[in-house]
Motif scaffolding. Structure first.
Motif, PDB file in Angstrom:
ATOM      1  N   LEU A 178       0.815  -1.212   0.000  1.00  0.00           N
ATOM      2  CA  LEU A 178       0.000   0.000   0.000  1.00  0.00           C
ATOM      3  C   LEU A 178       0.850   1.264   0.000  1.00  0.00           C
ATOM      4  CD1 LEU A 178      -2.736  -1.111   2.550  1.00  0.00           C
ATOM      5  CD2 LEU A 178      -3.154  -0.500   0.164  1.00  0.00           C
ATOM      6  N   GLU A 179       1.996   1.199   0.646  1.00  0.00           N
ATOM      7  CA  GLU A 179       2.838   2.392   0.782  1.00  0.00           C
ATOM      8  C   GLU A 179       3.937   2.461  -0.275  1.00  0.00           C
ATOM      9  OE1 GLU A 179       4.101   2.508   4.863  1.00  0.00           O
ATOM     10  OE2 GLU A 179       2.081   3.015   5.586  1.00  0.00           O
ATOM     11  N   SER A 180       3.861   1.576  -1.262  1.00  0.00           N
ATOM     12  CA  SER A 180       4.810   1.597  -2.369  1.00  0.00           C
ATOM     13  C   SER A 180       4.365   2.639  -3.405  1.00  0.00           C
ATOM     14  CB  SER A 180       4.878   0.217  -3.021  1.00  0.00           C
ATOM     15  OG  SER A 180       3.666  -0.048  -3.727  1.00  0.00           O
ATOM     16  N   ASP A 181       5.038   2.644  -4.548  1.00  0.00           N
ATOM     17  CA  ASP A 181       4.686   3.572  -5.620  1.00  0.00           C
ATOM     18  C   ASP A 181       3.559   3.053  -6.509  1.00  0.00           C
ATOM     19  OD1 ASP A 181       6.621   5.378  -4.821  1.00  0.00           O
ATOM     20  OD2 ASP A 181       8.180   4.500  -6.098  1.00  0.00           O
ATOM     21  N   TYR A 182       2.983   1.901  -6.165  1.00  0.00           N
ATOM     22  CA  TYR A 182       1.909   1.324  -6.972  1.00  0.00           C
ATOM     23  C   TYR A 182       0.709   2.266  -7.007  1.00  0.00           C
ATOM     24  CZ  TYR A 182      -1.856  -1.844  -8.384  1.00  0.00           C
ATOM     25  OH  TYR A 182      -2.934  -2.409  -9.025  1.00  0.00           O
ATOM     26  N   GLU A 183       0.172   2.518  -8.195  1.00  0.00           N
ATOM     27  CA  GLU A 183      -0.893   3.503  -8.370  1.00  0.00           C
ATOM     28  C   GLU A 183      -2.267   2.883  -8.560  1.00  0.00           C
ATOM     29  OE1 GLU A 183       0.201   6.152 -11.489  1.00  0.00           O
ATOM     30  OE2 GLU A 183       1.960   6.932 -10.438  1.00  0.00           O
ATOM     31  N   GLY A 184      -2.358   1.555  -8.480  1.00  0.00           N
ATOM     32  CA  GLY A 184      -3.639   0.900  -8.664  1.00  0.00           C
ATOM     33  C   GLY A 184      -4.337   0.618  -7.345  1.00  0.00           C
ATOM     34  N   ILE A 185      -5.330  -0.276  -7.401  1.00  0.00           N
ATOM     35  CA  ILE A 185      -6.137  -0.633  -6.233  1.00  0.00           C
ATOM     36  C   ILE A 185      -5.637  -1.945  -5.635  1.00  0.00           C
ATOM     37  CG2 ILE A 185      -8.461  -1.299  -5.463  1.00  0.00           C
ATOM     38  CD1 ILE A 185      -9.563   0.519  -7.696  1.00  0.00           C
ATOM     39  N   VAL A 186      -5.493  -1.972  -4.317  1.00  0.00           N
ATOM     40  CA  VAL A 186      -5.105  -3.171  -3.588  1.00  0.00           C
ATOM     41  C   VAL A 186      -6.362  -3.742  -2.928  1.00  0.00           C
ATOM     42  CG1 VAL A 186      -3.683  -4.142  -1.747  1.00  0.00           C
ATOM     43  CG2 VAL A 186      -2.783  -2.276  -3.169  1.00  0.00           C
ATOM     44  N   VAL A 187      -6.702  -4.980  -3.287  1.00  0.00           N
ATOM     45  CA  VAL A 187      -7.904  -5.636  -2.760  1.00  0.00           C
ATOM     46  C   VAL A 187      -7.472  -6.730  -1.793  1.00  0.00           C
ATOM     47  CG1 VAL A 187     -10.052  -6.812  -3.340  1.00  0.00           C
ATOM     48  CG2 VAL A 187      -9.018  -5.226  -4.999  1.00  0.00           C
ATOM     49  N   VAL A 188      -7.895  -6.622  -0.530  1.00  0.00           N
ATOM     50  CA  VAL A 188      -7.597  -7.636   0.474  1.00  0.00           C
ATOM     51  C   VAL A 188      -8.881  -8.420   0.747  1.00  0.00           C
ATOM     52  CG1 VAL A 188      -6.752  -8.108   2.804  1.00  0.00           C
ATOM     53  CG2 VAL A 188      -5.794  -6.197   1.490  1.00  0.00           C
ATOM     54  N   ASP A 189      -8.853  -9.701   0.409  1.00  0.00           N
ATOM     55  CA  ASP A 189     -10.026 -10.569   0.547  1.00  0.00           C
ATOM     56  C   ASP A 189      -9.983 -11.242   1.915  1.00  0.00           C
ATOM     57  OD1 ASP A 189     -12.031 -12.456   0.368  1.00  0.00           O
ATOM     58  OD2 ASP A 189     -11.464 -13.159  -1.626  1.00  0.00           O
ATOM     59  N   GLU A 190     -10.904 -10.831   2.793  1.00  0.00           N
ATOM     60  CA  GLU A 190     -10.928 -11.322   4.178  1.00  0.00           C
ATOM     61  C   GLU A 190     -12.131 -12.214   4.460  1.00  0.00           C
ATOM     62  OE1 GLU A 190      -8.554  -7.779   6.552  1.00  0.00           O
ATOM     63  OE2 GLU A 190     -10.735  -7.864   6.731  1.00  0.00           O
ATOM     64  N   ALA A 191     -12.456 -13.096   3.541  1.00  0.00           N
ATOM     65  CA  ALA A 191     -13.636 -13.953   3.714  1.00  0.00           C
ATOM     66  C   ALA A 191     -13.590 -14.732   5.026  1.00  0.00           C
ATOM     67  CB  ALA A 191     -13.759 -14.914   2.533  1.00  0.00           C
ATOM     68  N   TYR A 192     -12.382 -15.124   5.465  1.00  0.00           N
ATOM     69  CA  TYR A 192     -12.253 -15.996   6.646  1.00  0.00           C
ATOM     70  C   TYR A 192     -11.740 -15.249   7.880  1.00  0.00           C
ATOM     71  CZ  TYR A 192     -12.700 -19.607   3.074  1.00  0.00           C
ATOM     72  OH  TYR A 192     -13.159 -20.385   2.042  1.00  0.00           O
ATOM     73  N   VAL A 193     -11.790 -13.923   7.857  1.00  0.00           N
ATOM     74  CA  VAL A 193     -11.089 -13.143   8.880  1.00  0.00           C
ATOM     75  C   VAL A 193     -11.604 -13.391  10.294  1.00  0.00           C
ATOM     76  CG1 VAL A 193     -12.541 -11.057   8.780  1.00  0.00           C
ATOM     77  CG2 VAL A 193     -10.079 -10.861   9.293  1.00  0.00           C
ATOM     78  N   ASP A 194     -12.874 -13.751  10.455  1.00  0.00           N
ATOM     79  CA  ASP A 194     -13.410 -13.953  11.805  1.00  0.00           C
ATOM     80  C   ASP A 194     -12.861 -15.199  12.486  1.00  0.00           C
ATOM     81  OD1 ASP A 194     -15.044 -11.669  12.050  1.00  0.00           O
ATOM     82  OD2 ASP A 194     -16.555 -12.589  10.766  1.00  0.00           O
ATOM     83  N   PHE A 195     -12.192 -16.058  11.733  1.00  0.00           N
ATOM     84  CA  PHE A 195     -11.607 -17.258  12.328  1.00  0.00           C
ATOM     85  C   PHE A 195     -10.152 -17.050  12.748  1.00  0.00           C
ATOM     86  CE2 PHE A 195     -14.892 -18.824   9.359  1.00  0.00           C
ATOM     87  CZ  PHE A 195     -15.734 -19.427  10.289  1.00  0.00           C
ATOM     88  N   VAL A 196      -9.648 -15.834  12.574  1.00  0.00           N
ATOM     89  CA  VAL A 196      -8.280 -15.532  12.986  1.00  0.00           C
ATOM     90  C   VAL A 196      -8.243 -15.429  14.497  1.00  0.00           C
ATOM     91  CG1 VAL A 196      -6.369 -13.903  12.816  1.00  0.00           C
ATOM     92  CG2 VAL A 196      -7.826 -14.325  10.827  1.00  0.00           C
ATOM     93  N   ASP A 197      -7.396 -16.232  15.103  1.00  0.00           N
ATOM     94  CA  ASP A 197      -7.310 -16.291  16.568  1.00  0.00           C
ATOM     95  C   ASP A 197      -5.955 -15.761  17.024  1.00  0.00           C
ATOM     96  OD1 ASP A 197      -8.232 -16.834  19.118  1.00  0.00           O
ATOM     97  OD2 ASP A 197      -7.484 -18.884  19.128  1.00  0.00           O
ATOM     98  N   LYS A 198      -5.619 -14.571  16.517  1.00  0.00           N
ATOM     99  CA  LYS A 198      -4.346 -13.949  16.859  1.00  0.00           C
ATOM    100  C   LYS A 198      -4.509 -12.437  16.726  1.00  0.00           C
ATOM    101  CE  LYS A 198      -2.239 -16.328  13.737  1.00  0.00           C
ATOM    102  NZ  LYS A 198      -1.354 -16.937  12.721  1.00  0.00           N
ATOM    103  N   GLU A 199      -3.458 -11.716  17.049  1.00  0.00           N
ATOM    104  CA  GLU A 199      -3.556 -10.258  17.098  1.00  0.00           C
ATOM    105  C   GLU A 199      -3.843  -9.644  15.737  1.00  0.00           C
ATOM    106  OE1 GLU A 199      -0.832  -6.442  18.530  1.00  0.00           O
ATOM    107  OE2 GLU A 199      -0.282  -8.472  19.123  1.00  0.00           O
ATOM    108  N   GLU A 200      -3.180 -10.114  14.690  1.00  0.00           N
ATOM    109  CA  GLU A 200      -3.347  -9.529  13.367  1.00  0.00           C
ATOM    110  C   GLU A 200      -4.603 -10.082  12.699  1.00  0.00           C
ATOM    111  OE1 GLU A 200       0.151  -9.833  10.957  1.00  0.00           O
ATOM    112  OE2 GLU A 200       0.974  -7.998  11.816  1.00  0.00           O
ATOM    113  N   GLY A 201      -5.648  -9.270  12.639  1.00  0.00           N
ATOM    114  CA  GLY A 201      -6.893  -9.688  12.016  1.00  0.00           C
ATOM    115  C   GLY A 201      -7.216  -8.836  10.810  1.00  0.00           C
ATOM    116  N   SER A 202      -8.370  -8.169  10.853  1.00  0.00           N
ATOM    117  CA  SER A 202      -8.851  -7.409   9.713  1.00  0.00           C
ATOM    118  C   SER A 202      -8.069  -6.107   9.501  1.00  0.00           C
ATOM    119  CB  SER A 202     -10.332  -7.077   9.908  1.00  0.00           C
ATOM    120  OG  SER A 202     -10.808  -6.284   8.844  1.00  0.00           O
ATOM    121  N   VAL A 203      -7.980  -5.712   8.228  1.00  0.00           N
ATOM    122  CA  VAL A 203      -7.407  -4.406   7.895  1.00  0.00           C
ATOM    123  C   VAL A 203      -8.505  -3.461   7.392  1.00  0.00           C
ATOM    124  CG1 VAL A 203      -5.143  -5.360   7.400  1.00  0.00           C
ATOM    125  CG2 VAL A 203      -6.778  -5.101   5.534  1.00  0.00           C
TER     126      VAL A 203
END
Length: 377
Positions: A178-203
């Motif tokens: 996201l913080e690079s020089d890329y000028e397009g759209i970054v899509v993060v697919d979080e279909a399973y995010v609610d099953f994450v059992d650790k600190e790093e979850g949804s963005v």
């Protein structure tokens, strides 16, 4: 470099005057504006909702509940689609000129990105994940090299937790893109995010900080509502507005919206969290028991989803696609237990993907897998 949406979205989409439907102006009163049947639906059983009326084209109530759940600032950050597949297709359609532009994916990953790209005559560039020891993490340097070599890439699809990897991408790696020089759209697919059992979850909460970020979620997985086909996109209001301009006028039906609103209520969320805990507990137990079977190898990935990825080994103790495929087929055809063979995916040699079921289903699957392994050399 500031993100310029006009450099990403197709000119004809930017110039599009969206279809105005009857409910855009008025939604209450004696509604004689949309050629609906005033006597109601031809059904013999009672259903919730005015099914003879066209639905709310923007489903504000559902969005308000999602906004609260995901910590977003406004319903203008949210788009609802007929499953995540509609979101994927629309993103490609609004950004990519057929036979000219490209998308980037990171194998092994969800297959619909490539399917939608092919339907829309859009080339797919692949930047493989780092797969050694089941890491399944972004090779950021390679992603950025691909983007530099292919300036036609308008969309980068990142699946986190991945399918079939079941692994969250590190937030640091997503942020690096996201913080690079890329000028397009970054899509993060979080279909399973609610099953994450650790600190790093949804963005999802990052969308106000990164105007080129779109985060996809769904009610199909943790909410158990695959049958209503409701996908979610969170993003900057400018991108969300373009998606709303481009979608079919009434893409989310009233029954789906009513069920979604109920699932997102306080009572519904309590039930979701209860089921989520049970599935995570069963996932841990399933991993432990799979490791103990004779003929299985490593449990790969981060185990951040509602499935596990397990290696099936040859008699020499190496991951084996031939044996894995035979085990998969025998379980389904002779023993009535269906899992998923994923051995042809990059970095998934010999692997079966097994969804975490109920306690009874998991016990049945384990005994069936053990039987198949004992009968197939």
């Amino acid at each position: 470099m500031p993100f310029d949406l006009t450099k990403v979205i197709r000119p004809n989409i930017l110039a599009l005057k969206p279809y105005r439907c009857a409910r855009d102006d008025y939604s209450e009163g004696i509604l004689l504006d949309a050629n609906e049947n005033a006597y109601g639906p031809a059904l013999t059983t009672e259903h919730k909702g005015d099914l003879n009326r066209y639905p709310d084209p923007y489903q504000v109530q559902v969005k308000e509940r999602i906004m609260k759940l995901r910590g977003l600032k406004s319903t203008k950050n949210l788009f609802l689609g007929v499953g995540s597949d509609e979101v994927i297709d629309l993103l490609i359609r609004i950004a990519c000129v057929p036979a000219k532009d490209k998308i980037l994916i990171t194998p092994p990953t969800y297959g619909m990105y490539s399917v939608c790209a092919q339907i829309n005559d859009v080339e797919v560039v692949k930047s493989k994940l780092i797969v050694e020891n089941g890491a399944y993490q972004l090779d950021v340097d390679n992603v950025l090299s691909c983007v530099k070599a292919n300036p036609e890439i308008k969309l980068i699809f990142l699946c986190s937790p991945g399918n079939p990897t079941g692994t969250c991408l590190s937030h640091a790696s997503i942020r690096a893109v996201l913080e690079s020089d890329y000028e397009g759209i970054v899509v993060v697919d979080e279909a399973y995010v609610d099953f994450v059992d650790k600190e790093e979850g949804s963005v999802a909460s990052w969308v106000d900080s990164y105007p080129n970020l779109v985060v996809m979620q769904t009610l199909s997985k943790s909410f158990g509502l695959a049958g209503i086909r409701l996908g979610i996109a969170a993003g900057h209001p400018d991108i969300i507005q373009i998606l709303n301009n481009t979608k079919a006028p009434y893409n989310i039906g009233t029954p789906s919206a009513l069920i979604a609103a109920e699932a997102l209520s306080d009572t519904g969320l309590q039930k979701m969290y209860e089921y989520r805990k049970r599935l995570i507990d069963q996932r841990s137990l399933l991993i432990e028991k799979l490791k103990a079977l004779d003929g299985t190898g490593r449990i790969l990935g981060g185990n951040d989803a509602n499935f596990v990825l397990v290696e099936i080994l040859s008699s020499e103790g190496k991951p084996c696609n031939e044996r894995s495929l035979k085990v998969y087929s025998q379980m389904a055809e002779l023993l009535d237990v269906v899992v998923r063979f994923r051995g042809t995916e990059y970095g998934c040699d010999g692997c079966l993907r097994i969804t975490v079921g109920t306690e009874e289903e998991n016990e049945k699957m384990l005994s069936t897998l053990e039987k198949a392994l004992s009968e197939i050399a």
